[in-house]
Design an enzyme around this catalytic site. Structure first.
Site, PDB file in Angstrom:
ATOM      1  CE  LYS A 105       4.932  32.706 -40.252  1.00  0.00           C
ATOM      2  NZ  LYS A 105       4.944  32.609 -41.195  1.00  0.00           N
ATOM      3  N   GLY A 215      10.905  16.125 -39.081  1.00  0.00           N
ATOM      4  CA  GLY A 215       9.560  16.914 -38.771  1.00  0.00           C
ATOM      5  C   GLY A 215       8.608  15.853 -39.838  1.00  0.00           C
ATOM      6  N   GLY A 217       4.888  16.747 -38.833  1.00  0.00           N
ATOM      7  CA  GLY A 217       3.460  17.778 -38.412  1.00  0.00           C
ATOM      8  C   GLY A 217       3.315  17.589 -40.524  1.00  0.00           C
ATOM      9  N   GLY A 220       6.026  17.902 -42.931  1.00  0.00           N
ATOM     10  CA  GLY A 220       6.417  17.192 -43.428  1.00  0.00           C
ATOM     11  C   GLY A 220       5.743  15.192 -43.382  1.00  0.00           C
TER      12      GLY A 220
HETATM   13  N1  GLU Z   1       2.065  30.184 -42.591  1.00  0.00           N
HETATM   14  C1  GLU Z   1       2.456  29.719 -43.951  1.00  0.00           C
HETATM   15  C2  GLU Z   1       3.761  30.393 -44.330  1.00  0.00           C
HETATM   16  O1  GLU Z   1       4.782  30.102 -43.564  1.00  0.00           O
HETATM   17  C3  GLU Z   1       0.573  29.841 -44.830  1.00  0.00           C
HETATM   18  C4  GLU Z   1       0.232  31.582 -45.239  1.00  0.00           C
HETATM   19  C5  GLU Z   1      -0.087  31.994 -45.945  1.00  0.00           C
HETATM   20  O2  GLU Z   1      -1.012  30.795 -46.406  1.00  0.00           O
HETATM   21  O3  GLU Z   1      -0.825  33.078 -45.683  1.00  0.00           O
HETATM   22  O4  GLU Z   1       4.070  30.271 -45.900  1.00  0.00           O
END
Ligand code: GLU
Length: 414
Positions: A105, A215, A217, A220
């Site tokens: 992340k 939510g 966004g 949601g």
């Molecule tokens: N941010 C999204 C998640 O929390 C997608 C991550 C991605 O597609 O790599 O799953």
């Protein structure tokens, strides 16, 4: 404060599963330490010619099952601890839907609402300038997360191009379709959630459920639209300003144009205003927390009246709350299963980029459904066998799969 809550909660769910599995201490140690943490400073020239330095992070938690994968979050409150917790969750999410990725992340501390488009572009390019050695289609593949968009992914890909000297479409996912993005990626998180929800409704023998969504966004709002199009009754929704409730059901189309006009779902005709907190406690069959983390906790779990909770946000229900809800007969479908549709279609995007192929919407949706149903069934099997909550069941399944890979790689021998 909230950030360490996110980490403690993720680890507490892991530890419960580790205990049931009688996991070796050294394995626990390895699986709860990130492989790599990158912290960078990103100097940006602002539109008024002043210089501002932003802090950016990337945590590559675990790459034993493949290159690390996960989104980048732009938020004024994001920090390393939160990114670490989310990277840890990505590791398990990717394992649950069984795609060949590890977990990562990223984040930048910033308030995107206060940045001009040009500043946002310079910041996004700056992130890649600082990170490019550590990412790539076979190393670590970023994607959108909170407040990051396909346009931002396009700028990042273009910046990466400059360092490589050629296009590398598979270095990032969630791109615009014209630039190597996959069809269906925009609605994938919500759509994946609806597939999982329909499996759960069948298991719980719930017909014509009423649904409340916290939510409005990407996740949601899309979930509300998809579910309403399928004929489900949405009785409440909310955004960061507050929510609205009508037990007879909300007219979604009219509500979406009200939100577009006024900036909020609040004060919608034919509905009562309610707070975000109250929304969680209203009379409904399905509750979908699709906004922030840490919403349903030990202190309010007893007040929940829904029969199924679909955790579309990351970390909205604590591991303690999941256990309490389970004891009350409520099924909370954990985030690492419920919202895995997003990263699953990111995987499809990466496959298409690497092969030069392009799939139709129908192909993407059919493959997503297969993946989500298979993941749900696998978690449900553990849930029934062990008689534990779905969050714990998902974590147990994911650890088992990870340990198997560790054995095959020769990292660990029982
Ligand atoms: N941010 C999204 C998640 O929390 C997608 C991550 C991605 O597609 O790599 O799953």
């Amino acid at each position: 404060m909230e950030q360490s809550i996110a980490w403690n909660n993720a680890v507490s769910q892991f530890n419960k599963a580790a205990k049931i599995l009688k996991l070796n201490e050294s394995v626990i140690e390895l699986l709860t330490q990130p492989k790599r943490i990158i912290h960078v400073s990103i100097p940006i020239k602002m539109d008024d010619k002043s210089l501002k330095t932003f802090q950016g992070f990337r945590v590559q938690f675990n790459d034993m099952r493949g290159p690390t994968k996960g989104g980048i979050r732009y938020h004024h409150e994001v920090d390393m601890e939160e990114v670490k917790a989310l990277a840890f969750l990505m590791t398990w999410k990717n394992t649950i839907v069984d795609i060949p990725f590890g977990g990562a992340k990223g984040g930048i501390i910033c308030n995107p609402k206060e940045l001009s488009e040009a500043e946002l572009e310079r910041l996004s390019r700056g992130y890649i300038q600082a990170m490019y050695q550590f990412i790539g289609p076979e190393k670590d593949i970023p994607a959108p997360d909170v407040y990051t968009t396909p346009q931002i992914m396009a700028w990042m890909m273009d910046e990466y191009h400059k360092f490589q000297g050629h296009n590398v479409f598979g270095m990032i996912t969630g791109k615009p379709i014209e630039l190597g993005g996959s069809k269906g990626r925009d609605i994938a998180t919500a759509l994946g959630g609806t597939f999982v929800l329909e499996e759960a409704l069948q298991k719980m023998k719930l017909q014509k459920p009423t649904i409340a969504i916290q939510g409005f966004g990407n996740a949601g709002r899309t979930a509300a639209k998809l579910l309403s199009d399928k004929g489900y009754k949405i009785v409440a929704v909310s955004d960061s300003h507050g929510g609205v409730y009508n037990e007879k059901g909300l007219d979604l189309k009219a509500l979406m144009s009200h939100k577009d006009k006024t900036g909020s779902v609040k004060d919608f005709k034919d509905a009562k205003n309610i707070s975000n907190e109250k929304l969680l406690e209203i009379e409904c069959d399905v509750l979908i927390p699709a906004a922030l983390g840490n919403q349903i906790r030990k202190d309010n779990a007893q007040k929940i009246k829904a029969k199924i909770i679909l955790e579309l946000a990351n970390g909205p229900v604590t591991s303690e709350a999941r256990e309490l809800l389970f004891k009350k007969g409520i099924m909370s479908i954990p985030d690492i299963l419920a919202n895995a549709g997003g990263v699953t279609v990111s995987y499809f995007e990466w496959v298409q980029n690497n092969t030069g192929d392009s799939w139709t919407h129908e192909e993407v949706y059919a493959r997503l459904k297969d993946k989500m149903v298979e993941a749900f069934d696998s978690v449900y099997e553990v849930y029934e066998e062990e008689n534990i909550d779905m969050g714990l069941a998902a974590q147990i399944l994911a650890i088992k799969r990870m340990v198997r890979v560790m054995e095959l790689r020769g990292i660990y021998k029982k």
